[in-house]
Design an enzyme around this catalytic site. Structure first.
Site, PDB file in Angstrom:
ATOM      1  N   ARG A 185       3.369  12.376   2.957  1.00  9.54           N
ATOM      2  CA  ARG A 185       2.780  11.350   3.817  1.00  9.54           C
ATOM      3  C   ARG A 185       1.298  11.131   3.521  1.00  9.54           C
ATOM      4  NH1 ARG A 185       5.485  10.326   8.656  1.00  9.54           N
ATOM      5  NH2 ARG A 185       3.528  10.185   9.770  1.00  9.54           N
ATOM      6  N   ASN A 245      -0.862  12.996  16.711  1.00 16.98           N
ATOM      7  CA  ASN A 245      -0.739  11.816  15.857  1.00 16.98           C
ATOM      8  C   ASN A 245      -0.882  10.589  16.738  1.00 16.98           C
ATOM      9  OD1 ASN A 245      -0.232  13.382  13.649  1.00 16.98           O
ATOM     10  ND2 ASN A 245       1.940  12.888  13.503  1.00 16.98           N
ATOM     11  N   GLY A 246      -1.564   9.561  16.236  1.00 16.51           N
ATOM     12  CA  GLY A 246      -1.717   8.338  17.000  1.00 16.51           C
ATOM     13  C   GLY A 246      -3.168   7.980  17.196  1.00 16.51           C
ATOM     14  N   LYS A 252       4.279  -9.276  -5.823  1.00 12.17           N
ATOM     15  CA  LYS A 252       5.247  -8.231  -5.489  1.00 12.17           C
ATOM     16  C   LYS A 252       6.422  -8.227  -6.465  1.00 12.17           C
ATOM     17  CE  LYS A 252       3.312  -6.057  -3.355  1.00 12.17           C
ATOM     18  NZ  LYS A 252       2.010  -6.615  -3.234  1.00 12.17           N
ATOM     19  N   LYS A 295      -1.562   3.610  -7.941  1.00 13.96           N
ATOM     20  CA  LYS A 295      -1.804   3.257  -6.542  1.00 13.96           C
ATOM     21  C   LYS A 295      -3.266   2.904  -6.299  1.00 13.96           C
ATOM     22  CE  LYS A 295      -0.776   2.657  -2.247  1.00 13.96           C
ATOM     23  NZ  LYS A 295      -0.062   1.443  -1.884  1.00 13.96           N
ATOM     24  N   GLU A 303       5.280  -6.958  -9.838  1.00 11.49           N
ATOM     25  CA  GLU A 303       4.974  -5.530  -9.855  1.00 11.49           C
ATOM     26  C   GLU A 303       6.229  -4.664  -9.975  1.00 11.49           C
ATOM     27  OE1 GLU A 303       1.209  -4.301  -7.202  1.00 11.49           O
ATOM     28  OE2 GLU A 303       2.696  -5.469  -6.111  1.00 11.49           O
ATOM     29  N   CYS A 363      -1.075  12.141  11.252  1.00 15.11           N
ATOM     30  CA  CYS A 363      -0.212  12.238  10.070  1.00 15.11           C
ATOM     31  C   CYS A 363       0.976  13.137  10.351  1.00 15.11           C
ATOM     32  CB  CYS A 363      -0.977  12.726   8.842  1.00 15.11           C
ATOM     33  SG  CYS A 363      -0.053  12.334   7.352  1.00 15.11           S
ATOM     34  N   HIS A 395       1.033 -30.922 -13.042  1.00 11.53           N
ATOM     35  CA  HIS A 395      -0.065 -30.868 -14.008  1.00 11.53           C
ATOM     36  C   HIS A 395       0.184 -29.795 -15.071  1.00 11.53           C
ATOM     37  CE1 HIS A 395      -2.450 -33.723 -11.715  1.00 11.53           C
ATOM     38  NE2 HIS A 395      -2.094 -33.065 -10.619  1.00 11.53           N
ATOM     39  N   GLU A 408       0.756 -13.643  -3.175  1.00 11.09           N
ATOM     40  CA  GLU A 408       1.102 -12.250  -2.895  1.00 11.09           C
ATOM     41  C   GLU A 408       2.590 -12.000  -3.102  1.00 11.09           C
ATOM     42  OE1 GLU A 408       0.988  -8.213  -1.664  1.00 11.09           O
ATOM     43  OE2 GLU A 408      -0.410  -9.592  -2.649  1.00 11.09           O
ATOM     44  N   TRP A 453      -4.521  12.501   8.738  1.00 10.46           N
ATOM     45  CA  TRP A 453      -4.975  11.298   8.029  1.00 10.46           C
ATOM     46  C   TRP A 453      -6.026  10.686   8.942  1.00 10.46           C
ATOM     47  CZ3 TRP A 453      -3.890   8.790   3.397  1.00 10.46           C
ATOM     48  CH2 TRP A 453      -4.290   7.458   3.300  1.00 10.46           C
TER      49      TRP A 453
END
Length: 610
Positions: free
Chosen positions: A27, A99-100, A486, A605, A489, A2, A505, A482, A73
């Site tokens: 983040r 990180n990674g 979007k 969220k 939303e 993170c 129809h 989807e 994270w």
């Protein structure tokens, strides 16, 4: 992975380290820690939880001019104190923040264990500390020790390393994870993201893949992994702090849309073998366990549900097993038929979705084998499932999911191809094309994202529409759902998203001038049928926006606007290249309509109530 920050200079090092770290809180993270020079030796203090808990732990502690800090994270191991960064070797001579994802950490860890090393955490990062320790023991200086330690490492990393015997430097390295060095007067800084540094300096060096650096108070020296010297000219940052948090973008949503190539790359990392196979090191099921499943059940909500539908399409074609997809909120109340030899898959970005958790508990009571596909390590779904695959998408700040969807779909593709190999249900050529397609997917997604200027221009023409149809056939119909979600939303545009063949129809009655129809047409075998649907829209003076692959010479002739996306080696993989265009379109329509994009009205969220 993170946030990383580091400082070397004459200021109170811990104060600077914590202040810069707080500027990366946006983040998201689950633990925090710091390594610093405490006068006589290197010290490490860390805690699961928020930075404030780390601050409380550090109350009254002093550091002398040198510190690195980290927010984690979780990707390997649950969020707890031992798994928090920094990580050290057994002697405490080296402290690493990272990180990674280290793809081959299990292989490296086994080799280190065989040589007598002992580990304190479940993380991949701790392997780096032990590898560096071994190189120091052979007499190499810190910079060379880091370079040599990284030679056998496969994966992504941004690291900052402190050494007990060298309190005058921080050694850093980067591969596929961002890292910057901030330049000051008699002081220098390290960070994984520019916003951390803006109160202190706006002159930064952006490291590139393969760079290794030694940072002292008065100098920065950069080399490559092979030891060759390299120069990286400083860059002057002109962004505001708020814009910098978003990578210079106006909203988190667009930043996260553009992060999808890297997010999918992280999802695939360590699961696609170099020889072309697929593996799930985190799953402990044997081949015969996988073979016993005669039916797959997918349970999810919202965007995750749409990812599940795409997964159903691929899994059924590749496995020839029935796959059912349920809305989590309807699962318990639909009196589902619970059958033996069923794999129940639960998809959730947060891992805390209340309806999905309730469905999971019902399936566990029925004795199903349960598999979670989640992003947040240690979340409720991750803990309660028998098995879990983490999407490794990184924090997603915007309420509207984008990279979470792409990484969920990528996991389902991996799972489908993996199970098809175990069950022998796919011709080898088709399997190879699927694996090849996944390997290419980050670059194909990046090519789709290059259409943004064109999509923005189309949005300028269409953003005032009172109603949008999203239409496709086969897997494109699921992608259309989807895309419609979007724009609902974040732009508050009413939508209709039936499969294209259902238009006559009933829904066709809603088409009139000003109404738009977004067609997704990546499947060659459905295009002739789609042509009729497209003409039905045009005959009623609707406007057609077409998203199709570069081999389509039929439908663009009839569309008002067309965006071409690359064609993957296997058609089933096309949702990952078509969805970015729909995300971009929704984003730019919302921007032009003046909507609050990252926090749309009435939505949250993580939906943690039923």
């Amino acid at each position: 992975m993170c946030g990383i920050t580091g400082y070397i200079g004459s200021r109170p090092a811990l104060e600077v380290a914590l202040d810069t770290l707080k500027r990366l809180e946006y983040r998201g993270y689950d633990s925090a820690g710091v390594a610093f020079w405490g006068g006589e030796k290197l010290q490490v203090m860390k805690r699961a939880g928020k930075i404030q808990q780390l601050s409380d732990l550090l109350n009254g502690v002093e550091a002398h001019g040198l510190a690195v800090s980290h927010t984690r994270w979780a990707t390997h191991g649950i969020p707890n104190d031992p798994n928090a960064h920094p990580h050290t070797d057994e002697q405490g001579c080296v402290a690493v923040v990272h990180n990674g994802i280290i793809e081959n950490y299990l292989e490296l860890k086994q080799e280190l264990l065989a040589r007598g090393h002992q580990f304190r955490s479940e993380t991949d990062t701790e392997v780096l500390a032990h590898l560096i320790e071994e190189q120091l023991a052979q007499g190499y200086a810190p910079e060379e020790a880091v370079r040599r330690a990284l030679q056998p490492v496969r994966g992504s990393y941004a690291i900052a390393v402190l050494f007990t015997d060298y309190p005058d430097r921080v050694v850093v390295a980067r591969n596929d994870s961002p890292l910057v060095i901030g330049l000051g007067d008699g002081e220098n800084f390290v960070a994984s993201d520019i916003p951390a540094l803006l109160p202190y300096t706006r002159r930064v060096i952006l490291l590139e893949n393969g760079d290794v650096g030694v940072v002292t108070r008065d100098a920065v020296r950069l080399t490559r992994l092979d030891g060759a010297s390299v120069e990286r000219p400083p860059v002057e940052i002109t962004w505001s702090a708020e814009a910098a948090e978003k990578g210079g973008h106006e909203h988190f949503m667009i930043k996260e849309i553009l992060e999808q190539p890297e997010a999918v790359r992280d999802t695939l990392r360590g699961r696609l073998k170099p020889n072309g196979g697929i593996q799930f090191p985190e799953l402990k099921l044997e081949v015969e366990d996988w073979q016993k499943f005669r039916r797959i059940l997918i349970v999810a909500c919202g965007t995750a549900y749409h990812a599940g539908l795409v997964g159903k399409h691929a899994l059924e074609r590749w496995l020839r097993r029935p796959v059912e997809v349920y809305y989590s909120s309807e699962f318990r109340y639909g009196d589902p038929i619970l059958q033996p030899n069923t794999l129940a898959v639960f998809i959730s970005q947060s891992g805390e979705t209340a309806d999905t958790l309730a469905a999971l508990r019902l399936c566990r009571e029925a004795g199903y084998t349960t598999l979670g596909i989640v992003n947040v390590v240690g979340s409720s779904i991750a803990r309660e499932c028998d098995h879990v695959i983490y999407t490794q998408a990184g924090p997603e700040i915007s309420v509207a999911s984008t990279k979470a969807y792409s990484t969920q779909v990528a996991v389902l593709y991996l799972l489908g191809l993996y199970l098809s190999a175990i069950n022998g249900t796919l011709p080898m050529q088709t399997y190879s094309e699927g694996v090849k397609g996944l390997m290419q997917m980050p670059s194909l997604i990046a090519r789709s994202l290059e259409t943004e200027p064109q999509v923005r221009q189309i949005a300028e023409q269409l953003h005032q529409t009172p109603l949008a149809f999203y239409l496709g056939r086969g897997v494109d119909a699921y992608v259309a759902m989807e895309g419609a979600l979007k724009i609902k939303e974040i732009a508050y545009v009413p939508t209709q998203e039936p499969p294209a063949g259902e238009m006559k129809h009933g829904p066709l009655a809603l088409v009139e001038p000003g109404v738009i129809a977004v067609f997704i047409a990546t499947q060659e075998r459905t295009r002739e049928k789609l042509l009729g649907n497209l003409k039905e829209i045009k005959a009623r003076q609707g406007t057609v926006f077409l998203v199709t692959t570069e081999d389509d010479h039929l439908l663009p002739q009839e569309a008002d606007y067309t965006v071409f996306v690359p064609k993957p080696p296997l058609e089933e993989l096309s949702p990952l290249v078509s969805i970015p265009v729909l995300q971009l379109f929704a984003y730019h329509v919302a921007r032009l309509r003046g909507c609050e994009i990252d926090q749309p009205r009435n939505l949250a969220k993580s939906v943690t109530v039923e």
